[in-house]
Design an enzyme around this catalytic site. Sequence first.
Site, PDB file in Angstrom:
ATOM      1  N   CYS A   1       0.832  -1.212   0.000  1.00 14.47           N
ATOM      2  CA  CYS A   1       0.000   0.000   0.000  1.00 14.47           C
ATOM      3  C   CYS A   1       0.863   1.258   0.000  1.00 14.47           C
ATOM      4  O   CYS A   1       0.681   2.148  -0.810  1.00 14.47           O
ATOM      5  CB  CYS A   1      -0.920   0.018   1.207  1.00 14.47           C
ATOM      6  N   HIS A   2       1.775   1.348   0.949  1.00 12.95           N
ATOM      7  CA  HIS A   2       2.561   2.572   1.069  1.00 12.95           C
ATOM      8  C   HIS A   2       4.045   2.290   1.174  1.00 12.95           C
ATOM      9  O   HIS A   2       4.818   3.140   1.612  1.00 12.95           O
ATOM     10  CB  HIS A   2       2.069   3.398   2.259  1.00 12.95           C
ATOM     11  N   GLY A   3       4.428   1.060   0.855  1.00 15.08           N
ATOM     12  CA  GLY A   3       5.839   0.747   0.723  1.00 15.08           C
ATOM     13  C   GLY A   3       6.609   0.538   2.015  1.00 15.08           C
ATOM     14  O   GLY A   3       7.818   0.765   2.042  1.00 15.08           O
TER      15      GLY A   3
END
Lengths: 188, 433
Positions: free
Chosen positions: A152-154
């Site tokens: 999702c956001h690394g």
Amino acid sequence: MTQTEVAEVMEPGGAQGVRRRDFIEVAAVSAAGVGALAVLVPLISQMAPSADVLAESSTEVDISAIAAGQAIKAVFRKQPVFVRHLTPVEISEADKVPLSELRDPQTLEERTKPGKKEWLITMGVCTHLGCVPLGTGQGEPKGEYGGYFCPCHGSQYDTAARIRKGPAPKNLVVPDYVFSSPTVVKIG
Amino acid sequence: MSFPWANEYKPKHPAMVWLDEKLPLPRFVYNAVGAGYPVPRNLNYMWNFGVLAGFCLVIQIVTGIVLAMHYAANTEVAFSSTEHIMRDVNWGWMLRYAHANGASAFFVVVYAHIFRGFYFGSYKAPREMIWLLGVVIFLLMMATAFMGYVLPWGQMSFWGAQVITGLFSAIPLVGDGLHQWLLGGFAPDNAALNRFFSLHFLLPFVILGVVILHIWALHIPGSSNPTGVEVKSESDTVPFHPYYTAKDGFGLAVFLFLYCAMLFFFPNALGHPDNYIPANPMQTPAHIVPEWYFWPFYAILRAFTADLTIPFTHIVLVPAKLLGVLAMFSAILVWFALPWLDTSPVRSGHYRPRFRKIYWALVIDVVVLGYCGGSPAEEPFVMISQIAAAYYFLHFFIILPLVSMTETPQPLPFSITESVLGKDEAATLAPAE
């Protein structure tokens, strides 16, 4: 009659001191206010998790079939739990990281049960915004640190599921669990 | 309040005279959007978007109410009841596509309305309250759209709910408790779905209420106009009806043409295929993104990848997650301060050469943020969104106030009439102010 005389007749004692009317006003508004606040209690707390959601649940997981280097996803409280059988390489990788490099400093020992350092059991819920990180299944990306990678956001987790890079603030949460036998883990 | 030369409502039919004495509702409408509301004569097509936004709200409420007659907010059946609407309910496919694309259309129109306001300085005195109420409407729209997207209980619904409610867990101390309170559990489940449905039904009517306040506040100073010069005399205005009912009607026809093209030919173009997979709490989609209208703000959220620490130590002042959440909310909340950040006495961007440049820079910046927000969380998008997010805040807090203080605006026309006709005879005859 002048205005002050009228006031005297209406309220003996004039403007000095606390009038009977002041007391009644404060008391009435206070009672109404307390009543209104009391009504807010059920209105707000009805939104908190209900009894059935809160009911203590537990999950038993058979870990006998998980070979070193493999991981599975179990379900606890409708959320994924990662059960991972670490290889000796992964354990030594986790151990050689100095604590000062970690955002949420914890050793692999603290995150596993005594004598069971090869069994890493964590919630599969990214501590950023709650996605399920990748890295349990065959062929899924494990991120730069060989643990888990949240698409999702690394956020990147290492082989002890500790946060190493990306926006997540904490390591993957270790739930309460016990080894009910050498091959069965009871979570919750 | 209105201008002294506003037409007066004069009912002719005895029934209307009777009604006007008992409940002057027709008089109210006449003065609000009829011949009794004098409007600057020079409004361009950018002034259509307020009416269009109101029309979108009506589309959403009407289609939403009928969809609610067929939908069931329970995790066991929510997905299949949505498919039931799509396959079995008479015209259900059209109503649902109209609602889903209606949300996108609403945001297109509202973004045009907001950026119209940015360019023409519509937020400046005496119209600050209209602007503030508009920002409130925008926030309510975002909340409503988010909760609506959760209802079909597909993969994107579920993970959108997980991520967005997860934002609240970033708040120090109370975050986790608040997160569980919002969801009614530890992860999105039946409790969350049910309350989102309840609120998704309620909020449009709250929006309607704030829209009425927004229009009420607008009618006190009257509409702004592209010159930013206030109305001075009767020759500066025309009655709203028939002049702007006609112009808005034309704009509405163009809007409906484009909206119907989306609805009938590309109904899923703005959706995500993943949302046609039933929610699975065990599996996050590989590429999780919100709807396009949240992308610029989502990019700002993701731009914060490192903690704010005391330099040369590992002592964390603000964790990355909280920084991202604060920045994302600030990106909208800063609009509340806009009337006081832009101190230039000239309203319209037409007469502000430097402002015009930074305005278009901001537009490009927001488009770049939007593009990054819709892309995967990897390089180069992370770095680009960091730069673009920094510029976004720089624009509002530094560049805009500095430009307002230093630029020399171009000369303004004497009046709206002069800007339209090239001369204003009434004004030259009138005594100097």
